[in-house]
Design a protein around this motif. Sequence first.
Motif, PDB file in Angstrom:
ATOM      1  N   LEU A   1       0.820  -1.212   0.000  1.00 52.69           N
ATOM      2  CA  LEU A   1       0.000   0.000   0.000  1.00 52.69           C
ATOM      3  C   LEU A   1       0.856   1.265   0.000  1.00 52.69           C
ATOM      4  N   PHE A   2       1.933   1.238   0.754  1.00 48.12           N
ATOM      5  CA  PHE A   2       2.830   2.385   0.915  1.00 48.12           C
ATOM      6  C   PHE A   2       4.252   1.874   0.734  1.00 48.12           C
ATOM      7  N   PRO A   3       4.849   2.091  -0.417  1.00 47.87           N
ATOM      8  CA  PRO A   3       6.157   1.497  -0.717  1.00 47.87           C
ATOM      9  C   PRO A   3       7.294   1.936   0.205  1.00 47.87           C
ATOM     10  N   SER A   4       7.077   3.004   0.961  1.00 53.05           N
ATOM     11  CA  SER A   4       8.113   3.482   1.877  1.00 53.05           C
ATOM     12  C   SER A   4       7.447   4.195   3.052  1.00 53.05           C
ATOM     13  N   LYS A   5       8.219   4.388   4.093  1.00 50.82           N
ATOM     14  CA  LYS A   5       7.712   5.153   5.233  1.00 50.82           C
ATOM     15  C   LYS A   5       7.389   6.577   4.795  1.00 50.82           C
ATOM     16  N   SER A   6       8.196   7.120   3.916  1.00 51.83           N
ATOM     17  CA  SER A   6       7.953   8.468   3.398  1.00 51.83           C
ATOM     18  C   SER A   6       6.604   8.548   2.686  1.00 51.83           C
ATOM     19  N   ALA A   7       6.275   7.522   1.922  1.00 47.59           N
ATOM     20  CA  ALA A   7       4.976   7.499   1.234  1.00 47.59           C
ATOM     21  C   ALA A   7       3.834   7.457   2.252  1.00 47.59           C
ATOM     22  N   LEU A   8       4.030   6.716   3.328  1.00 44.72           N
ATOM     23  CA  LEU A   8       3.016   6.639   4.382  1.00 44.72           C
ATOM     24  C   LEU A   8       2.878   7.991   5.091  1.00 44.72           C
ATOM     25  N   VAL A   9       3.989   8.645   5.373  1.00 46.74           N
ATOM     26  CA  VAL A   9       3.952   9.967   6.006  1.00 46.74           C
ATOM     27  C   VAL A   9       3.194  10.950   5.106  1.00 46.74           C
ATOM     28  N   ARG A  10       3.500  10.945   3.824  1.00 43.66           N
ATOM     29  CA  ARG A  10       2.815  11.851   2.878  1.00 43.66           C
ATOM     30  C   ARG A  10       1.315  11.570   2.853  1.00 43.66           C
TER      31      ARG A  10
ATOM     32  N   SER B   1       5.984  17.900  11.402  1.00 39.66           N
ATOM     33  CA  SER B   1       6.606  17.083  10.352  1.00 39.66           C
ATOM     34  C   SER B   1       7.693  17.850   9.618  1.00 39.66           C
ATOM     35  N   PHE B   2       7.405  19.106   9.325  1.00 44.20           N
ATOM     36  CA  PHE B   2       8.385  19.939   8.643  1.00 44.20           C
ATOM     37  C   PHE B   2       9.639  20.073   9.503  1.00 44.20           C
ATOM     38  N   GLY B   3       9.454  20.334  10.786  1.00 42.49           N
ATOM     39  CA  GLY B   3      10.590  20.481  11.680  1.00 42.49           C
ATOM     40  C   GLY B   3      11.375  19.195  11.861  1.00 42.49           C
ATOM     41  N   GLU B   4      10.675  18.089  11.835  1.00 45.77           N
ATOM     42  CA  GLU B   4      11.337  16.817  12.084  1.00 45.77           C
ATOM     43  C   GLU B   4      12.058  16.270  10.853  1.00 45.77           C
ATOM     44  N   ILE B   5      11.401  16.292   9.688  1.00 44.63           N
ATOM     45  CA  ILE B   5      12.027  15.668   8.513  1.00 44.63           C
ATOM     46  C   ILE B   5      11.943  16.512   7.243  1.00 44.63           C
TER      47      ILE B   5
ATOM     48  N   ALA C   1      13.686  18.953   6.206  1.00 46.61           N
ATOM     49  CA  ALA C   1      14.982  19.250   5.598  1.00 46.61           C
ATOM     50  C   ALA C   1      15.526  18.073   4.796  1.00 46.61           C
ATOM     51  N   THR C   2      15.084  16.859   5.116  1.00 41.92           N
ATOM     52  CA  THR C   2      15.597  15.675   4.417  1.00 41.92           C
ATOM     53  C   THR C   2      14.573  15.038   3.484  1.00 41.92           C
ATOM     54  N   ASP C   3      13.328  15.467   3.568  1.00 35.39           N
ATOM     55  CA  ASP C   3      12.282  14.924   2.701  1.00 35.39           C
ATOM     56  C   ASP C   3      11.501  16.094   2.112  1.00 35.39           C
ATOM     57  N   SER C   4      11.888  16.502   0.933  1.00 31.59           N
ATOM     58  CA  SER C   4      11.269  17.690   0.323  1.00 31.59           C
ATOM     59  C   SER C   4       9.781  17.499   0.057  1.00 31.59           C
ATOM     60  N   SER C   5       9.336  16.262  -0.112  1.00 34.25           N
ATOM     61  CA  SER C   5       7.905  16.046  -0.356  1.00 34.25           C
ATOM     62  C   SER C   5       7.096  16.369   0.900  1.00 34.25           C
TER      63      SER C   5
ATOM     64  N   ALA D   1       8.078  18.600   3.171  1.00 34.51           N
ATOM     65  CA  ALA D   1       8.145  20.060   3.228  1.00 34.51           C
ATOM     66  C   ALA D   1       7.120  20.675   2.282  1.00 34.51           C
ATOM     67  N   ASP D   2       6.977  20.102   1.098  1.00 36.18           N
ATOM     68  CA  ASP D   2       6.015  20.617   0.117  1.00 36.18           C
ATOM     69  C   ASP D   2       4.580  20.496   0.630  1.00 36.18           C
ATOM     70  N   ILE D   3       4.243  19.359   1.229  1.00 42.06           N
ATOM     71  CA  ILE D   3       2.889  19.159   1.760  1.00 42.06           C
ATOM     72  C   ILE D   3       2.626  20.142   2.893  1.00 42.06           C
ATOM     73  N   ALA D   4       3.610  20.340   3.759  1.00 39.39           N
ATOM     74  CA  ALA D   4       3.448  21.291   4.868  1.00 39.39           C
ATOM     75  C   ALA D   4       3.217  22.702   4.312  1.00 39.39           C
ATOM     76  N   ARG D   5       3.975  23.079   3.316  1.00 33.39           N
ATOM     77  CA  ARG D   5       3.811  24.411   2.715  1.00 33.39           C
ATOM     78  C   ARG D   5       2.443  24.553   2.059  1.00 33.39           C
ATOM     79  N   LEU D   6       2.000  23.520   1.353  1.00 32.50           N
ATOM     80  CA  LEU D   6       0.679  23.567   0.713  1.00 32.50           C
ATOM     81  C   LEU D   6      -0.425  23.731   1.752  1.00 32.50           C
ATOM     82  N   HIS D   7      -0.295  23.022   2.872  1.00 35.78           N
ATOM     83  CA  HIS D   7      -1.286  23.136   3.944  1.00 35.78           C
ATOM     84  C   HIS D   7      -1.318  24.566   4.481  1.00 35.78           C
ATOM     85  N   LYS D   8      -0.155  25.119   4.756  1.00 36.52           N
ATOM     86  CA  LYS D   8      -0.083  26.486   5.290  1.00 36.52           C
ATOM     87  C   LYS D   8      -0.578  27.498   4.260  1.00 36.52           C
ATOM     88  N   ASP D   9      -0.271  27.286   2.992  1.00 38.88           N
ATOM     89  CA  ASP D   9      -0.770  28.182   1.934  1.00 38.88           C
ATOM     90  C   ASP D   9      -2.294  28.134   1.853  1.00 38.88           C
ATOM     91  N   ALA D  10      -2.859  26.941   1.963  1.00 40.55           N
ATOM     92  CA  ALA D  10      -4.320  26.796   1.908  1.00 40.55           C
ATOM     93  C   ALA D  10      -4.973  27.472   3.108  1.00 40.55           C
TER      94      ALA D  10
END
Length: 191
Positions: A49-58, A111-115, A117-121, A123-132
Amino acid sequence: MDPERARSAARSAALQAAEDLFYARGIQAVGMDEIRSASGVPLKRMYALFPSKSALVRACLEARDTRWRAQLAAYVDSRPGPPRERVLAVFDWLYSWFSEPGFRGCAFTNSFGEIGATDSSVADIARLHKDAFRAYVTGLVVSAGQPEDSAPAYVLLAEGAIVTAALSGTPEPAHQARRAAARLLADPAVT
C-alpha cells in the motif's frame, strides 16, 4: 470481503494507526513494525500500500490536511452573524482543537521540523497546507470588509496560537489570539 474493500480497509487502518503514532510520538520515533502492530495490517500488505515510510507519512499528511480544513470550514460556516464573526470563529475552532486530548500542535509544522529538511515532499505538503490555510483566512478577512493586506496578521495570530498552545499545554492562546483579532477587526489600520 472483496479485494478492493479489503485493500481500502487495510489502507484506512494503516493510515489511522500511523497518523496517531506519528502525531503522538514523532515520525522518526515510530517504526513500520509498530504501525503494523497498531493497525493489524501485515507488513507485506503495508508495503504494498505504501512502498516506503515516506509514502506513508505523505499519505497521512494529505489525509489530515483534507480533514483539518474541512472541519475548520464546517465550523466557521455554521456560525451565524456577520462576516466578522466568521473570522473570529477560526479562533473559537482553534480553542476547541487545542482542547482535544493529545493535542500536540500542528502536524504539518511538526513534520516539517522533524524531517522537512531531508524529505522535500513532506516540506512541500506542509507548505501547501499552510498556503491553503492562509488563503482561507484571507478570504474570510476580505469578506469581512478588511483590506487583503491585513490578512497575514490574522494568520500569524492563529499560527502563533497553535505553537503556543502546544508548548504551554493550554487552549488559552486561542482566546488571546481571538481578542487580538477582534481588535484588528475594529481597527485594521493597526496592521
